[in-house]
Design an enzyme around this catalytic site. Structure first.
Site, mmCIF file in Angstrom:
data_model
loop_
_atom_site.group_PDB
_atom_site.id
_atom_site.type_symbol
_atom_site.label_atom_id
_atom_site.label_comp_id
_atom_site.label_asym_id
_atom_site.label_seq_id
_atom_site.Cartn_x
_atom_site.Cartn_y
_atom_site.Cartn_z
ATOM 1 C CG ASP A 37 -15.500 14.434 -23.807
ATOM 2 O OD1 ASP A 37 -14.841 13.457 -23.397
ATOM 3 O OD2 ASP A 37 -16.087 15.224 -23.056
ATOM 4 C CG HIS A 247 10.247 1.443 -35.444
ATOM 5 N ND1 HIS A 247 9.494 1.753 -36.540
ATOM 6 C CD2 HIS A 247 11.461 2.005 -35.672
ATOM 7 C CE1 HIS A 247 10.222 2.466 -37.400
ATOM 8 N NE2 HIS A 247 11.425 2.622 -36.886
ATOM 9 C CG ASP A 264 16.031 6.374 -32.240
ATOM 10 O OD1 ASP A 264 15.955 7.619 -32.246
ATOM 11 O OD2 ASP A 264 15.981 5.682 -33.283
ATOM 12 C CG ASP A 275 16.023 10.435 -35.628
ATOM 13 O OD1 ASP A 275 15.975 9.713 -34.615
ATOM 14 O OD2 ASP A 275 15.871 9.990 -36.792
ATOM 15 C CG HIS A 354 18.150 0.414 -39.691
ATOM 16 N ND1 HIS A 354 19.069 1.417 -39.800
ATOM 17 C CD2 HIS A 354 18.403 -0.193 -38.504
ATOM 18 C CE1 HIS A 354 19.840 1.438 -38.721
ATOM 19 N NE2 HIS A 354 19.474 0.452 -37.912
ATOM 20 C CG HIS A 358 15.747 9.533 -41.805
ATOM 21 N ND1 HIS A 358 15.388 10.641 -41.088
ATOM 22 C CD2 HIS A 358 16.069 8.590 -40.881
ATOM 23 C CE1 HIS A 358 15.468 10.374 -39.788
ATOM 24 N NE2 HIS A 358 15.890 9.134 -39.626
ATOM 25 C CG HIS A 365 11.517 8.846 -40.958
ATOM 26 N ND1 HIS A 365 11.091 7.560 -40.930
ATOM 27 C CD2 HIS A 365 12.558 8.890 -40.088
ATOM 28 C CE1 HIS A 365 11.825 6.859 -40.072
ATOM 29 N NE2 HIS A 365 12.715 7.653 -39.541
ATOM 30 C CD GLU A 382 18.739 6.456 -38.523
ATOM 31 O OE1 GLU A 382 18.196 5.724 -37.689
ATOM 32 O OE2 GLU A 382 18.172 7.424 -39.069
ATOM 33 C CE1 TYR A 386 19.705 -2.121 -34.011
ATOM 34 C CE2 TYR A 386 20.353 -2.394 -36.301
ATOM 35 C CZ TYR A 386 19.997 -1.576 -35.256
ATOM 36 O OH TYR A 386 19.935 -0.218 -35.439
ATOM 37 N NE ARG A 404 18.670 3.401 -34.279
ATOM 38 C CZ ARG A 404 17.851 2.493 -33.769
ATOM 39 N NH1 ARG A 404 18.007 1.209 -34.054
ATOM 40 N NH2 ARG A 404 16.853 2.847 -32.980
ATOM 41 C CD GLU A 406 18.942 8.510 -35.650
ATOM 42 O OE1 GLU A 406 18.409 7.882 -34.715
ATOM 43 O OE2 GLU A 406 18.327 8.864 -36.675
HETATM 44 N N1 GLY Z 1 13.893 7.546 -34.769
HETATM 45 C C1 GLY Z 1 13.607 6.981 -36.025
HETATM 46 C C2 GLY Z 1 14.787 6.859 -36.864
HETATM 47 O O1 GLY Z 1 15.880 6.840 -36.357
HETATM 48 O O2 GLY Z 1 14.720 6.853 -38.062
HETATM 49 MN MN MN Z 2 16.656 8.380 -37.790
HETATM 50 MN MN MN Z 3 16.280 7.679 -34.512
#
Ligand code: GLY
Ligand code: MN
Ligand code: MN
Length: 449
Positions: A37, A247, A264, A275, A354, A358, A365, A382, A386, A404, A406
């Site tokens: 539950d 991730h 991140d 973000d 990547h 976004h 996202h 961002e 790497y 990174r 961002e």
């Molecule tokens: N935290 C996910 C991204 O940077 O897109």
């Molecule tokens: Mn992002």
């Molecule tokens: Mn991010």
């Protein structure tokens, strides 16, 4: 809380629906069982929240511009026994007044009422969680799909997008959700304020031997300490080579002397996300090799920022970031050949796999709208590098480094404003922030009595 703003958004969507000769059916999120539950934490569907401000599961909004009663909400009935266990419900009787709907019904009547509620429209536009169970008989998605398959208009065009039998509600809503109004901007800014405190606390607390989980706890406690605030997505607290897992959410290693730490993590404030990624030395001082890579990534972010302007293609700022990163990799003798050769072969994607950004908003996202930047949109920028620990093309001193950076930007008339400008980013600022007193950023250590 005022629901006026949600009403205005529904009215705007109704105008769009009228032009498209469509009705819209938008479902709330539903509770997902974790075990027995116990449920996973409930978070309302973003589009449903955008249009209603109503936070309960098992609800469906139907908008029909061709009926006198244009706005209908289906929701759970009051149930004192259930409310004893799982909390208060608004109930059918209060829904119209509180949420400014034209009519409301208990959710169990959805199937029965649907054909009347969609009369006058030739197309259906819907946004439904595929696992939302309408009744023991149907999943909502299958049920709507079966209705559409038997409806009159099997195919039509929305702008340049051909759709069959239905309109993509995301296509209709993206032109609204992508552009942030003042109240949305206030929430986005509050998310940045809280995220700034959390990142600064983490920089100041970080030291060899500290656990990634401890920094996670520190940051998320800052988020949750603030009213209507939480985490916008699963935080990544990645020491050393963990930063090469894009991730990485295990967050269970100890930080080592001489390593970098990539974090991140962002707050969600009143449903709106920050973000933010920062990468900094665990011991507070960059090594020359770490500085070299950091400076390339920072330059990629600064150059690509110049392309965050209304009217420019969003794809272009990614290209610019890639070009700077590729030039950096050539300078370090990690890549051979010219920038344009490398852009053609895509070889650099081994080190930068990547995209550069976004849109950001209710979802981290966020809903995608068009190909260009436009005033009022919010985007991330961002770039990262790497460098795998086992890559023999990478000089030994750079192996295992993942960086990174961002930030989040709102598009203005002729450029952008950096919403995350307060979060340390220049090398000297970051090193200073690492020397700061972490207690300054933890509001709960002040005695409330
Ligand atoms: N935290 C996910 C991204 O940077 O897109
Ligand atoms: Mn992002
Ligand atoms: Mn991010």
């Amino acid at each position: 809380m005022s629901f006026e703003i949600h009403k205005k958004r529904r009215e705007k969507l109704l105008e769009i629906l009228e032009k498209c000769e469509a009705v819209a059916i938008i479902a709330s999120a539903f509770e997902v069982k974790r075990n027995h539950d116990v449920d996973y934490p409930f978070r309302q569907d973003s589009s449903f929240h955008y249009l209603t401000g109503f936070d309960e599961p098992d609800s469906i909004l139907v908008l029909n511009p061709f009926e006198q009663k244009r706005e209908t909400l289906f929701l759970r009935e009051r149930d004192p026994k259930m409310e004893l266990w799982t909390g208060r419900r608004l109930g059918v009787d209060k829904a119209c007044e509180k949420l400014s709907m034209d009519q409301s019904f208990k959710i169990e009547l959805f199937e029965e009422k649907l054909s009347t509620l969609t009369s006058g429209a030739s197309k259906w536009s819907y946004d439904l969680a595929s696992d939302f169970t309408l009744s023991s008989k149907h999943k909502l998605c299958d049920f709507i799909q079966s209705k559409i398959n038997t409806s009159r208009n099997r195919s039509m065009k929305l702008g340049s997008v051909a759709v069959s039998g239905s309109l993509e509600i995301k296509e209709l809503l993206s032109g609204m959700r992508a552009f942030k109004d003042d109240s949305e901007l206030a929430s986005l800014q509050q998310a940045q304020v809280v995220t700034n405190m959390a990142h600064r606390a983490a920089m100041a607390y970080s030291a060899p031997g500290v656990g990634e989980h401890q920094l996670l706890a520190l940051m998320e406690s800052v988020y949750h300490f603030h009213q209507d605030c939480g985490t916008a997505y699963n935080s990544i607290v990645a020491g050393g080579e963990n930063a090469l897992i894009l991730h990485y959410v295990d967050n269970n290693c100890q930080l080592s002397e001489g390593d970098l730490l990539l974090i991140d993590s962002g707050a969600e404030s009143s449903y709106y996300a920050a973000d933010i990624t920062r990468t900094f030395p665990v011991n507070g001082v960059f090594t020359p090799a770490q500085k070299r890579i950091y400076e390339i990534v920072l330059e990629a972010q600064k150059k690509s920022c110049e392309h965050i302007r209304p009217g420019l293609l969003r794809a272009d700022f990614h290209t610019v970031a890639c070009e700077v990163l590729v030039q950096g990799l050539i300078d370090l003798k990690i890549l051979k050949g010219s920038v344009s050769e490398n852009m053609d072969t895509g070889e650099f994607k081994k080190y930068y796999p990547h995209g550069t950004g976004h849109l950001l908003g209710l979802d981290v996202h966020d809903i995608v709208h068009g190909l260009h930047f436009e005033k009022g949109m919010v985007t991330t920028n961002e770039p990262g590098l790497y460098l795998p620990a086992d890559d023999e093309n990478v000089p030994a001193e750079f192996r295992g480094i993942g960086i990174r950076i961002e930030d989040n930007y709102i598009l203005t008339d002729d450029g952008h404003e950096n919403l995350s400008v307060s979060i340390p980013k220049e090398i000297e600022e970051v090193e200073n922030a690492c020397r700061d007193d972490f207690r300054k950023f933890l509001p709960y250590i002040t005695d409330p009595r």
